[in-house]
Design a protein around this motif. Structure first.
Motif, short mmCIF file in Angstrom:
data_model
loop_
_atom_site.label_atom_id
_atom_site.label_comp_id
_atom_site.label_asym_id
_atom_site.label_seq_id
_atom_site.Cartn_x
_atom_site.Cartn_y
_atom_site.Cartn_z
N ARG A 39 0.83 -1.22 0.00
CA ARG A 39 0.00 0.00 0.00
C ARG A 39 0.85 1.26 0.00
NH1 ARG A 39 -5.18 -1.45 3.86
NH2 ARG A 39 -6.13 -2.90 2.41
N ARG A 40 1.99 1.20 0.71
CA ARG A 40 2.89 2.35 0.76
C ARG A 40 3.44 2.63 -0.64
NH1 ARG A 40 5.78 1.02 4.96
NH2 ARG A 40 7.22 -0.22 3.76
N GLU A 41 3.88 1.57 -1.34
CA GLU A 41 4.40 1.71 -2.70
C GLU A 41 3.34 2.30 -3.62
OE1 GLU A 41 5.96 -1.99 -4.15
OE2 GLU A 41 7.39 -2.10 -2.48
N GLU A 42 2.11 1.81 -3.44
CA GLU A 42 1.00 2.30 -4.26
C GLU A 42 0.74 3.78 -4.00
OE1 GLU A 42 -2.39 -0.44 -4.16
OE2 GLU A 42 -3.64 1.32 -4.58
N ALA A 43 0.77 4.17 -2.72
CA ALA A 43 0.48 5.55 -2.33
C ALA A 43 1.55 6.52 -2.83
CB ALA A 43 0.34 5.65 -0.81
N GLU A 44 2.78 6.02 -2.95
CA GLU A 44 3.87 6.88 -3.43
C GLU A 44 3.67 7.30 -4.89
OE1 GLU A 44 7.37 4.63 -2.51
OE2 GLU A 44 7.38 5.31 -0.42
N ARG A 45 2.91 6.52 -5.62
CA ARG A 45 2.65 6.83 -7.03
C ARG A 45 1.50 7.83 -7.22
NH1 ARG A 45 3.45 1.12 -7.70
NH2 ARG A 45 1.21 0.82 -7.77
N TRP A 46 0.76 8.10 -6.14
CA TRP A 46 -0.37 9.02 -6.26
C TRP A 46 0.13 10.45 -6.47
CZ3 TRP A 46 -3.51 7.06 -1.43
CH2 TRP A 46 -4.00 5.79 -1.72
N THR A 47 -0.57 11.16 -7.29
CA THR A 47 -0.19 12.55 -7.56
C THR A 47 -1.20 13.53 -6.95
OG1 THR A 47 -1.34 12.39 -9.66
CG2 THR A 47 1.05 12.04 -9.71
N THR A 48 -2.27 13.02 -6.40
CA THR A 48 -3.33 13.88 -5.85
C THR A 48 -3.30 13.88 -4.33
OG1 THR A 48 -4.84 12.00 -6.00
CG2 THR A 48 -4.89 13.57 -7.83
N GLU A 49 -4.02 14.85 -3.77
CA GLU A 49 -4.09 14.98 -2.31
C GLU A 49 -4.90 13.84 -1.70
OE1 GLU A 49 -2.82 17.21 1.00
OE2 GLU A 49 -2.46 17.74 -1.08
N LEU A 50 -6.00 13.49 -2.38
CA LEU A 50 -6.87 12.43 -1.91
C LEU A 50 -6.51 11.10 -2.59
CD1 LEU A 50 -10.25 14.36 -2.24
CD2 LEU A 50 -9.03 13.93 -0.12
N THR A 51 -7.14 10.02 -2.14
CA THR A 51 -6.92 8.73 -2.80
C THR A 51 -7.59 8.80 -4.17
OG1 THR A 51 -8.96 7.78 -1.93
CG2 THR A 51 -6.97 7.49 -0.59
N PRO A 52 -7.11 8.02 -5.16
CA PRO A 52 -7.70 8.10 -6.51
C PRO A 52 -9.22 7.89 -6.52
CG PRO A 52 -5.71 6.79 -6.57
CD PRO A 52 -5.99 7.07 -5.14
N LYS A 53 -9.69 6.97 -5.70
CA LYS A 53 -11.13 6.68 -5.64
C LYS A 53 -11.92 7.90 -5.13
CE LYS A 53 -13.86 2.65 -4.38
NZ LYS A 53 -13.87 1.43 -3.53
N MET A 54 -11.40 8.53 -4.06
CA MET A 54 -12.06 9.70 -3.48
C MET A 54 -11.94 10.91 -4.40
SD MET A 54 -13.61 8.89 -0.80
CE MET A 54 -13.85 7.14 -1.04
N GLU A 55 -10.81 11.02 -5.13
CA GLU A 55 -10.61 12.10 -6.09
C GLU A 55 -11.68 12.01 -7.19
OE1 GLU A 55 -8.01 14.18 -5.32
OE2 GLU A 55 -8.68 15.53 -6.90
N GLU A 56 -11.94 10.77 -7.61
CA GLU A 56 -12.95 10.54 -8.65
C GLU A 56 -14.35 10.91 -8.13
OE1 GLU A 56 -12.09 9.79 -11.74
OE2 GLU A 56 -14.21 10.07 -12.25
N ARG A 57 -14.64 10.53 -6.89
CA ARG A 57 -15.94 10.88 -6.28
C ARG A 57 -16.11 12.39 -6.17
NH1 ARG A 57 -17.59 7.50 -1.00
NH2 ARG A 57 -19.24 9.06 -0.97
#
Ligand SMILES: [Zn+2]
Length: 155
Positions: A39-57
């Motif tokens: 999960r940490r590795e996955e989170a390091e790839r995020w470019t947004t403030e929120l999680t991708p799912k929440m960003e989409e919502r």
């Protein structure tokens, strides 16, 4: 809710649960470390403030809110909203001034005989029907001689 979390966790450690206590704890710890690392590795790839799912919502909700129109208020509107009195609702601490006959008491419950259940009641989807052999047609299934629908064989 708590039951759902416990069941989810139990199914996640289905294999580990069968191990001796120390092995179970150690394997569960390793599993959690691996999951946290992934999960940490996955989170390091995020470019947004929120999680991708929440960003989409958030994007969906922002798109929906574009159609709303804003009405500006005035001091008179606010005063009108709170112009009527709000009467208190009676509760346990504050008894009603009305007669006691209107008071609703809890039902008289009697504890059932025997030891209380430890296992929970299973939901309809969880219960697996046991296969039985029909005494009439001899087929394996969920019916017996009385509920068999096979036609009678004339001899
Ligand atoms: Zn049958």
């Amino acid at each position: 809710m708590a039951n759902g979390i416990a069941e989810s966790f139990n199914s996640w450690i289905a294999i580990e649960r069968l191990m001796p206590v120390y092995c179970m704890l150690d394997q569960t710890r390793i599993k959690q470390m691996e999951m946290a690392g992934k999960r940490r590795e996955e989170a390091e790839r995020w470019t947004t403030e929120l999680t991708p799912k929440m960003e989409e919502r958030l994007k969906v909700q922002m798109e929906k809110s574009r159609r709303f129109s804003v009405h500006y208020s005035s001091p008179g509107v606010y005063e009108k909203s709170y112009s009527f009195p709000i009467h208190p609702i009676t509760n346990v601490d504050m008894s009603s001034t009305d007669s006691a006959s209107e008071c609703i008491l809890p039902p008289l419950a009697k504890r059932p005989p025997g030891r209380p259940r430890v296992k929970r009641f299973k939901s309809v989807g969880e219960v697996e029907k046991k296969l039985i052999c029909c005494g009439h047609c001899g087929k394996m299934g969920t019916h017996n001689k009385l509920s068999c629908t096979e036609p009678l064989v004339q001899q």
